[in-house]
Write a protein that holds these residues in place. Structure first.
Motif, short mmCIF file in Angstrom:
data_model
loop_
_atom_site.label_atom_id
_atom_site.label_comp_id
_atom_site.label_asym_id
_atom_site.label_seq_id
_atom_site.Cartn_x
_atom_site.Cartn_y
_atom_site.Cartn_z
N GLN A 182 5.69 -4.38 5.46
CA GLN A 182 4.82 -4.67 6.82
C GLN A 182 3.75 -5.15 6.39
O GLN A 182 2.96 -4.69 5.42
N PHE A 183 3.19 -6.34 6.88
CA PHE A 183 2.15 -7.15 6.65
C PHE A 183 1.31 -7.13 7.62
O PHE A 183 1.65 -7.71 8.90
N LEU A 184 -0.03 -6.75 7.33
CA LEU A 184 -1.11 -6.70 8.32
C LEU A 184 -2.20 -7.85 7.94
O LEU A 184 -2.55 -7.89 6.65
N VAL A 185 -2.35 -9.12 8.63
CA VAL A 185 -2.99 -10.11 8.23
C VAL A 185 -4.43 -10.23 8.99
O VAL A 185 -4.46 -10.01 10.22
N PHE A 186 -5.40 -10.33 8.37
CA PHE A 186 -6.72 -10.33 8.91
C PHE A 186 -7.46 -11.90 8.41
O PHE A 186 -7.42 -12.32 7.45
N GLY A 214 -8.20 -15.23 3.93
CA GLY A 214 -7.39 -14.00 4.73
C GLY A 214 -7.34 -12.70 3.82
O GLY A 214 -7.60 -12.94 2.49
N GLN A 215 -7.12 -11.63 4.38
CA GLN A 215 -6.90 -10.49 3.57
C GLN A 215 -5.50 -9.74 4.27
O GLN A 215 -5.60 -9.90 5.45
N THR A 216 -4.73 -9.58 3.41
CA THR A 216 -3.30 -9.02 3.69
C THR A 216 -2.89 -7.77 3.16
O THR A 216 -2.96 -7.65 2.17
N ARG A 217 -2.59 -6.95 4.15
CA ARG A 217 -2.50 -5.35 3.83
C ARG A 217 -0.64 -5.07 3.65
O ARG A 217 -0.39 -5.63 4.84
N ILE A 218 -0.18 -4.86 2.69
CA ILE A 218 1.36 -4.82 2.81
C ILE A 218 1.44 -3.39 2.50
O ILE A 218 1.27 -2.61 1.39
N ARG A 219 2.45 -2.83 3.14
CA ARG A 219 2.93 -1.38 3.03
C ARG A 219 4.43 -1.44 3.08
O ARG A 219 5.16 -2.06 3.94
N GLY A 220 5.00 -0.70 2.15
CA GLY A 220 6.68 -0.49 2.13
C GLY A 220 7.04 0.60 2.98
O GLY A 220 6.56 1.68 2.73
#
Lengths: 418, 432
Positions: B333-337, B381-387
């Motif tokens: 899951q990608f959360l992009v700021f 950008g800053q992208t948070r990635i969660r499996g």
């Protein structure tokens, strides 16, 4: 009202659970893959040949404020002032290398999860609004009065221009730490960053992660506002910021070795910065380190008692002296090099600054830090660093972070704040 | 606000305000107590997680690329792998697995691919993913660094310390490799050596995949090392592109630190390496955080619209079942700021290995991607990635690395490690 009375506990419980989920490791390490309160970019270059792009971001969902200082580490010989230098041995006999190590401060704020970037030579203005980029159009910054204006929030603090330009005669480091509304250090552990060094002609880039030092958030025993940042936290108990590592280790191609895939000649540059920094006193921190290298044939070579002030940026071919490198091609192809601060005490200030000592009496005229710590006879500073490989000079470049082993103990390190 | 109110009403309002203020202060105090307690508590109980800073017992290189002709990635590329021991005394054995994630086009099996985009460029149908592992042993002497190109590996005769050695006295004028070669049972003085090591070349060219090495105790009863001298390995990878411009050959290196998972000292049971708090090895991260410029962002240094940034992201699952040849799998899951505090999100399946430029994660049209600078609205950008999800039993943790690509006169690349936050849930590596 009932909800208002209950919600703080629920909120606190939420914070507790969030903490359990997102807790940093209990170890007191300096890392390049986690966030922290103190952020260190050991190698920042803007010398007319290369420039550096800084990226920094807030990994939390709260607004954070940041105080930064560039440390210009250019050095020149004491009498032959036109000759640049890094250590005394770079200068003519009987001369010493004088490092500037002066700091330039600035502040800004980051909103929740916000990333920012700026070019070091030009800095970045945030007092001028810039519209967001649009699909199908180039997304770029513009240059206004010599500074970049980029799409993004206006995040300058106190009407400052956000990040000042350093020009094109700068080699040094960037240190930033998180602050509260009063400007005091704040243990939020929210900051992380990367630096990209780019050649202005070939556009070759090298990228590394900034080093993050986590702070102890315990209100009674942790980071305080006494203007002395102490790197003396082991992950539990008292202390302000995590200890620096006991030693650094990295594997490098021997300087001058030829890469079989590209036929390029590989060289490596090592950049080291002290964990201690006397910014209030504007005095360079003295460093004493030992290098021990092991090649693939299990042979070992060492450089003992290597001394420098404030900053070191040097090719392996020039360690310990220019042209006299030991971690070079003739001595096999591969070197694993360990760098450790010498277990000695040195005078941090006073007439004998940089000299060995056994107690404060050996450091006459030593200064006192903002919180009263005598900057006299203290353990030689810890070190942090980054390395960069060059394939046929600037034709191909690659930076990488060093590995850390163990943690310092006892006094640790100190950064005095203006 | 209190305009038109009587003095009594004003007093009542003040009193109410005062009560409210006290409530707020109390609430803040309670919140602070809870927050402080949480800081103290979680500082003490949090377990270790993966690291790119410290030596460890499991070392993961998420991205190994071999394409010596440039058929797949466009430029001749190879990866130089470094594996080093920090053990001050004695050998350490690494048991390693090349994970081959090279796909092949459905209409032309000879064509390698990373995604169907690679096949569509050559009218070769869809990309059929594949997964296979090749394992081997490397024996490192004390403090020894070792390096090899993935395309070649290292075979007998190429290791630094593999003899011939000398028989023990009085026959030390005789060369030997084994005790049997020395007279009178005096034995062969092999000391520490790389004997027992063999590193095969990457199983195909082009190859894209990962490498995992696990520290073993060595010897005839070799098992995953949980002794006092565990956590003595670290690794690096340099993805090297060979650029030919006319008569000039240039190199473009991109180097990153391999990711380490520290051993806890808890013995491994039944060949199952459990990753997590209080388990055999450190946990994989709960969240990976990628700092990047959005794809298509004009380089702020040259400020030349023709010189734009792109970023390749490589993700691999923490879990793998090498026994039944079942690759790890998770949904990332990608959360992009962006720089305007705006947030976008998307997700993609990571099946064995995921390697893509950012702006092809959510669409086949990069200009319409949330990772495109024009769509995102800012450069950084800053992208948070969660499996999440994952194969039952195995887990959903992810590890990764990024490579920035600056396109201009000649593309230049720089690899860097991802940041991480929090500990993931339990992951599992099952050995054959």
């Amino acid at each position: 009202m009932q909800l208002v009375k209950r919600s703080p506990w629920l909120m606190g419980l939420g914070v507790l659970l969030a903490g359990l989920v997102t807790a940093p490791g209990a170890r007191g390490d300096v890392t390049s893959d986690e966030s922290g309160t103190l952020l260190i970019y050991p190698k920042v270059v803007s010398d007319g040949v290369r420039d550096t792009l800084i990226q920094m971001s807030n990994r939390t969902n709260s607004v954070v404020m940041v105080h930064c200082f560039y440390i210009n580490a250019s050095g020149s010989c004491s009498a032959t002032v036109d000759q640049s230098c890094e250590i005394d041995a770079d200068c003519p006999t009987n001369e010493t290398c004088i490092r500037q190590c002066n700091a330039t401060n600035f502040e800004f704020a980051l909103t929740a999860q916000q990333p920012v970037q700026w070019r070091v030579s030009t800095g970045r203005l945030t007092t001028i609004p810039s519209a967001p980029c649009r699909p199908g159009q180039p997304c770029q910054c513009t240059v206004v009065a010599g500074q970049l204006v980029c799409p993004g929030m206006l995040i300058g603090q106190n009407n400052a221009s956000f990040v000042p330009p350093v020009g094109t005669d700068f080699v040094g480091e960037l240190k930033c730490y998180q602050i509260n509304a009063d400007g005091d250090p704040f243990p939020g552990n929210a900051l992380k960053g990367t630096a990209t060094i780019e050649h202005l002609t070939t556009q070759q880039i090298s990228e590394y992660n900034a080093l993050a030092v986590a702070a102890n958030a315990d209100p009674g025993n942790g980071l305080n506002s006494d203007r002395e940042l102490r790197l003396n936290f082991s992950g539990s108990g008292a202390g302000e910021l995590n200890y620096c590592p006991q030693s650094l280790v990295f594997t490098a191609n021997a300087d001058g070795v030829v890469d079989p895939f590209t036929n390029a000649t590989i060289t490596t540059e090592l950049t080291l910065v002290p964990c201690s920094e006397l910014l209030e006193e504007q005095v360079p921190a003295p460093v004493r380190v030992r290098f021990v290298g092991y090649n693939e044939f299990e042979q070992s070579l060492s450089i003992e008692a290597f001394a420098f002030d404030c900053f070191l940026n040097r090719g392996l071919a020039n360690l310990p002296v220019i042209g006299g490198g030991v971690f070079v091609n003739g001595n096999q192809d591969l070197w694993k090099i360990r760098i450790a601060p010498r277990p000695v005490n040195v005078c941090y200030s006073g007439a004998n600054r940089g000299g060995s000592c056994t107690d404060d009496n050996d450091c006459p005229g030593a200064l006192t830090g903002p919180a009263g710590t005598l900057l006299g006879c203290l353990p030689a500073s810890g070190v942090l660093g980054v390395a960069e490989e060059f394939y046929n000079g600037f034709a191909g470049t690659a930076a990488f972070n060093l590995r850390h082993e163990g943690s310092r103990t006892g006094f640790g390190d100190i950064i005095t704040l203006p | 606000m209190a305009e038109g109110l009587s003095e009594q009403e004003r007093a009542g309002t003040r009193s109410e305000r005062s009560v409210t203020m006290r409530s707020v202060v109390k609430a803040a105090a309670r919140w602070a107590v809870c927050a402080a307690a949480s800081v103290v508590i979680f500082a003490g109980i949090a377990g270790a997680r993966s690291t790119t800073n410290r030596p460890a017992s499991i070392v993961v290189w998420p991205k190994i690329v071999v394409d010596t002709s440039g058929a797949l990635v466009g430029t001749p590329t190879d990866t130089k792998i470094m594996l080093s021991s920090t053990n001050a005394s004695g050998i350490k054995q690494a048991h390693c697995f090349y994970i081959n994630a090279t796909g092949h086009c459905s209409l032309n099996n000879a064509l390698a691919c990373r995604s169907s985009f690679d096949c569509s460029l050559r009218d070769a149908g869809e990309c059929v993913p594949s997964w296979s592992e090749t394992d081997f042993d490397v024996v490192l002497t004390q403090e020894q660094p070792l390096a090899w190109y993935a395309s070649n590996g290292l075979s007998r005769g190429q290791f630094p310390l593999e003899g011939p050695f000398r028989c023990n006295t009085p026959f030390n004028n005789l060369q030997c490799f084994t005790d049997a070669q020395c007279p009178n049972n005096v034995g062969c003085n092999t000391g520490q050596s790389n004997l027992g090591s063999a590193i095969p070349p990457a199983p195909e060219d082009p190859f894209i995949g990962a490498l995992v090495c696990i520290q073993f105790t060595g010897g005839s009863q070799s098992v995953p090392d949980q002794t006092a001298t565990r956590n003595r390995l670290y690794g690096d990878a340099t993805i090297v592109q060979r650029l030919v411009q006319g008569a000039v050959t240039q190199a473009d290196p991109a180097r990153y630190n391999a990711i380490g998972l520290e051993a806890s000292g808890q013995a491994v049971q039944g060949g199952q390496l459990v990753l997590g708090d209080g388990e055999n090895y450190a946990s994989c991260p709960g969240v990976l955080i990628l700092s990047h410029l959005f794809d298509g962002a004009v380089d702020p240094i040259s400020n030349n619209p023709a010189v734009q940034y792109g970023t390749e992201l490589t993700l691999v699952p923490c879990s793998n079942d090498f026994l039944t040849q079942t690759p790890g799998r998770a949904v990332a899951q990608f959360l992009v700021f962006n720089e305007f505090e705006q947030r976008f999100s998307t997700s993609r399946t990571v099946d064995c290995l995921f390697d893509s430029v950012l702006s092809r994660i959510d669409t086949r049209n990069p200009n319409r991607s949330i990772f495109n600078a024009g769509v995102a609205g800012s450069l950084a950008g800053q992208t948070r990635i969660r499996g999440v999800g994952g194969v039952p039993r195995l887990g959903s943790g992810l590890l990764g690395v990024a490579r920035a690509v600056l396109g201009g006169v000649a593309a230049s690349t720089a690899a860097y490690d991802l940041h991480q936050q929090g500990n993931g849930r339990r992951d599992l590596i099952i050995l054959p």
